[in-house]
Design a protein around this motif. Structure first.
Motif, short mmCIF file in Angstrom:
data_model
loop_
_atom_site.label_atom_id
_atom_site.label_comp_id
_atom_site.label_asym_id
_atom_site.label_seq_id
_atom_site.Cartn_x
_atom_site.Cartn_y
_atom_site.Cartn_z
N LEU A 1 -0.90 4.66 8.45
CA LEU A 1 -0.71 3.34 7.30
C LEU A 1 -1.51 2.36 7.84
O LEU A 1 -1.00 1.76 9.06
N GLU A 2 -2.64 1.68 7.52
CA GLU A 2 -3.44 0.55 7.91
C GLU A 2 -2.69 -0.76 7.32
O GLU A 2 -2.63 -0.81 6.18
N ILE A 3 -2.23 -1.58 8.21
CA ILE A 3 -1.97 -2.86 7.79
C ILE A 3 -2.93 -3.64 7.06
O ILE A 3 -3.78 -4.02 7.90
N PRO A 4 -2.63 -4.21 5.93
CA PRO A 4 -3.85 -4.75 5.39
C PRO A 4 -4.47 -6.04 6.15
O PRO A 4 -3.55 -6.78 6.74
N ALA A 5 -5.52 -6.46 6.11
CA ALA A 5 -6.09 -7.57 7.11
C ALA A 5 -5.71 -8.79 6.52
O ALA A 5 -5.84 -9.92 7.28
N ASP A 6 -5.41 -9.05 5.25
CA ASP A 6 -5.25 -10.24 4.67
C ASP A 6 -3.58 -10.41 4.44
O ASP A 6 -3.09 -11.13 3.80
N CYS B 1 0.88 -1.28 0.04
CA CYS B 1 0.07 0.06 0.05
C CYS B 1 0.96 1.35 -0.04
O CYS B 1 1.99 1.26 0.53
N LYS B 2 0.22 2.43 -0.53
CA LYS B 2 1.34 3.69 -0.59
C LYS B 2 0.15 4.89 -0.09
O LYS B 2 -1.21 4.57 -0.58
N LEU B 3 0.93 5.62 0.57
CA LEU B 3 -0.06 7.10 0.75
C LEU B 3 0.96 8.05 0.21
O LEU B 3 2.01 8.14 0.62
N LEU B 4 0.15 9.31 -0.18
CA LEU B 4 0.75 10.42 -0.66
C LEU B 4 0.56 11.63 0.36
O LEU B 4 -0.70 11.92 0.49
N GLY B 5 1.66 12.36 0.79
CA GLY B 5 1.20 13.58 1.53
C GLY B 5 1.25 14.83 0.61
O GLY B 5 1.12 14.65 -0.68
N ASP B 6 0.75 16.02 1.31
CA ASP B 6 0.61 17.11 0.65
C ASP B 6 1.98 17.82 0.15
O ASP B 6 3.08 17.21 0.36
N THR B 7 1.74 18.62 -0.98
CA THR B 7 2.94 19.17 -1.62
C THR B 7 3.61 20.14 -0.63
O THR B 7 2.89 20.96 0.09
N ILE B 8 5.05 20.01 -0.64
CA ILE B 8 5.80 21.00 0.37
C ILE B 8 6.53 21.91 -0.59
O ILE B 8 7.35 21.57 -1.55
N ALA B 9 6.23 23.20 -0.11
CA ALA B 9 6.87 24.55 -0.88
C ALA B 9 8.28 24.54 -0.73
O ALA B 9 9.00 24.14 0.19
N PRO B 10 8.79 25.30 -1.70
CA PRO B 10 10.51 25.45 -1.55
C PRO B 10 10.71 26.57 -0.39
O PRO B 10 9.75 27.33 0.23
#
Length: 412
Positions: free
Chosen positions: A249-254, A230-239
Motif C-alpha cells: 500500500l503506497e502512501i499518497p505523495a500529497d 486509496c483501496k486495493l483488492l485481493g484475489d478471490t478466496i475459495a471456500p
C-alpha cells in the motif's frame, strides 16, 4: 489611480522543500514601485500563525454555527514608523528587508480542510491618509516538529478476527493481519499480510484501504469526517481454503501529515483490512498509522529508536541550520522561549527577537540593488535572562473565536 504598483512580500527559503518549523529564521523582502512621490503613513509587516474551524448544523430555527480560533504567534515589524504627517517616499522601486524568528513551541503543521484550516503567513500593510490600506499576503508552509510519543509506536502491528457465518452459509472465517510499520511518510510503501482461513461455503475477497479521519472541535461539539484515500483488492478466496494475501500500500505523495497537537482540529490515519463477503457482515482488522514528514523520518528514524522516552523526541528541523542545544529544554523538548524586547512605544507591539545570531549562524541575505535600498531593522540589545522564562502558552494564550469564520483580510 493608485501610485503603488507591484506591491508584494517574499520570503527566503531555508531548505529545498521551502518549509519552516518552530525556531527557524524567517526573512524576506517587501517590494513595490511608486509612479510618483507618495506620502506613506505607515509600512509594517507581520508574521502570524492561526487555526480556525467553522461549521453549521441544522436548518431554520434549529440552525446553529460553531466556530473556534487559536493564535499561535503574531510578530510585527515597522518598516516605516507610524507618522501622522506621513513619510514621503520618492518615485521608483523600493525594497525593504525584514527578519523574524518563529517562536519555539508545539505548533501544528499547516492544514486546510472542509471545515477548518491552520495557516501561517506573512502580511505587509501600507497605510496612507484618507486611503484604504494596501495589504498583500504570502502564505508559508509550516511543518511541526512534534511527533507522537515513541512508547506508543511499535515496528510491527498485528490483529485478528473470527466470524461465524449466518443463516445463508455454514462454517467460520478467521483472519489475521500484520503490517510492517506504524510510522510512514508520504510516498512510502506499507507492506501488509493477511492470513485468511475460509472454513465456510462462501467465496470472498480481501480488501485493503487507507482511511483518513478528520475531527473539528468548537464550543463543546465535534464534526468529523472519514474518507478513503486509496483501496486495493485481493484475489478471490475459495471456500474451505487457507491463503496468505499480501498488499503493498503506497502512501499518497500529497497526503496531509498526522495532526495531533491542535485542540480544535485533528487528522488521524488507519489501515483497514477486511473481507468482502456477500450477504454477510464484513470482518475487519484496523491498524492505526502515523504519517510524518520525510525530513523527520530520514534524520530521526522512529522505529529504530528505543521505547519509553521521557517525552516526544527531538524532530529534525526543516531548516539547514543546526538545532538548539538540548540543555535547558522546556515543555515538548523545546528550548524555553526568548524574552521579548520592550514594547515599541510608537506601535504598541512587542516584537520577539531571536537569541544572538551566531547561535544559528544566521546573517541577513543580500539583495539586488535598486533605485532605493532600505536597511534592515536593527536588532535591540540582548537581555540577561535572570529567571525562568514563561512558557509558550503563557506568552501566547489561546483565544476563542466567537464571531464566526475569519477571512484572510479580517482585522487582526
Amino acid at each position: 489611480m493608485s501610485p503603488i504598483k507591484d506591491f508584494c512580500v517574499t520570503y527566503d527559503a531555508i531548505n529545498e522543500e521551502g518549509t519552516f518549523s518552530s525556531g527557524d529564521p524567517l526573512s524576506g523582502t517587501v517590494t513595490f514601485t511608486l509612479t510618483k512621490d507618495t506620502k506613506v503613513k505607515c509600512l509594517s509587516v507581520k508574521a502570524k500563525g492561526d487555526a480556525r474551524v467553522h461549521w453549521t448544523e441544522g436548518t431554520g430555527d434549529n440552525k446553529r454555527s460553531y466556530s473556534a480560533h487559536r493564535r499561535y504567534f503574531k510578530l510585527k515589524e515597522l518598516l516605516l514608523a507610524e507618522n501622522e504627517k506621513g513619510t514621503v517616499l520618492p518615485k521608483g522601486t523600493h525594497r525593504f528587508k525584514f527578519r523574524f524568528q518563529i517562536p519555539q513551541g508545539d505548533m501544528p503543521s499547516s492544514f486546510k480542510g472542509l471545515h477548518g484550516k491552520i495557516v501561517y503567513m506573512i502580511e505587509v500593510k501600507m497605510s496612507r491618509s484618507w486611503r484604504l490600506p494596501s495589504i498583500e499576503q504570502n502564505e508559508i508552509k509550516f511543518v511541526s516538529r512534534s511527533v507522537p510519543r515513541l512508547d506508543q509506536m511499535v515496528s510491527t502491528q498485528f490483529g485478528s478476527v473470527n466470524k461465524e457465518m449466518g443463516m445463508f452459509s455454514k462454517g467460520e472465517v478467521q483472519m489475521s493481519a500484520s503490517a510492517n510499520r506504524k510510522v510512514c511518510s508520504p510516498g512510502d510503501t506499507l507492506s501488509i499480510v493477511a492470513n485468511v482461513k475460509n472454513m465456510s461455503s462462501k467465496t470472498m475477497r480481501a480488501k485493503f484501504s487507507l482511511q483518513q479521519k478528520t475531527v473539528y472541535r468548537a464550543s463543546g461539539s465535534t464534526n468529523s469526517g472519514d474518507i478513503s484515500l486509496c483501496k486495493l483488492l485481493g484475489d478471490t478466496i475459495a471456500p474451505n481454503s487457507e491463503v496468505n494475501v499480501t498488499c503493498q500500500l503506497e502512501i499518497p505523495a500529497d497526503v496531509i501529515y498526522s495532526l495531533q497537537n491542535c485542540d480544535i482540529v485533528s487528522v488521524d490515519y488507519y489501515v483497514k483490512v477486511y473481507l468482502d463477503i456477500s450477504f454477510s457482515f464484513d470482518p475487519e482488522v484496523v491498524f492505526p498509522l502515523i504519517i510524518i514528514p520525510s525530513s523527520l523520518a530520514k534524520l530521526q528514524p522512529v522505529e529504530a529508536m528505543g521505547p519509553n522516552p521521557a517525552g516526544p523526541f527531538w524532530g529534525a528541523s526543516n531548516s539547514d541550520f543546526p538545532p538548539p542545544a538540548p540543555a535547558g529544554l522546556g515543555a515538548y523538548a523545546y528550548p524555553p522561549p526568548v524574552p521579548t524586547q520592550p514594547a515599541n512605544i510608537s506601535s504598541g507591539y512587542n516584537n520577539p527577537w531571536p537569541q544572538p545570531a551566531t547561535q544559528y549562524g544566521f546573517s541577513i541575505p543580500t539583495f539586488p540593488s535598486s533605485s532605493v535600498q532600505h536597511p534592515a531593522p536593527t536588532a535591540p540589545p540582548q537581555f540577561q535572562q535572570e529567571a525562568e522564562p514563561p512558557s509558550y502558552m503563557d506568552l501566547f494564550p489561546p483565544s476563542q473565536d466567537t464571531q464566526g469564520w475569519g477571512g484572510t483580510n479580517q482585522k487582526s
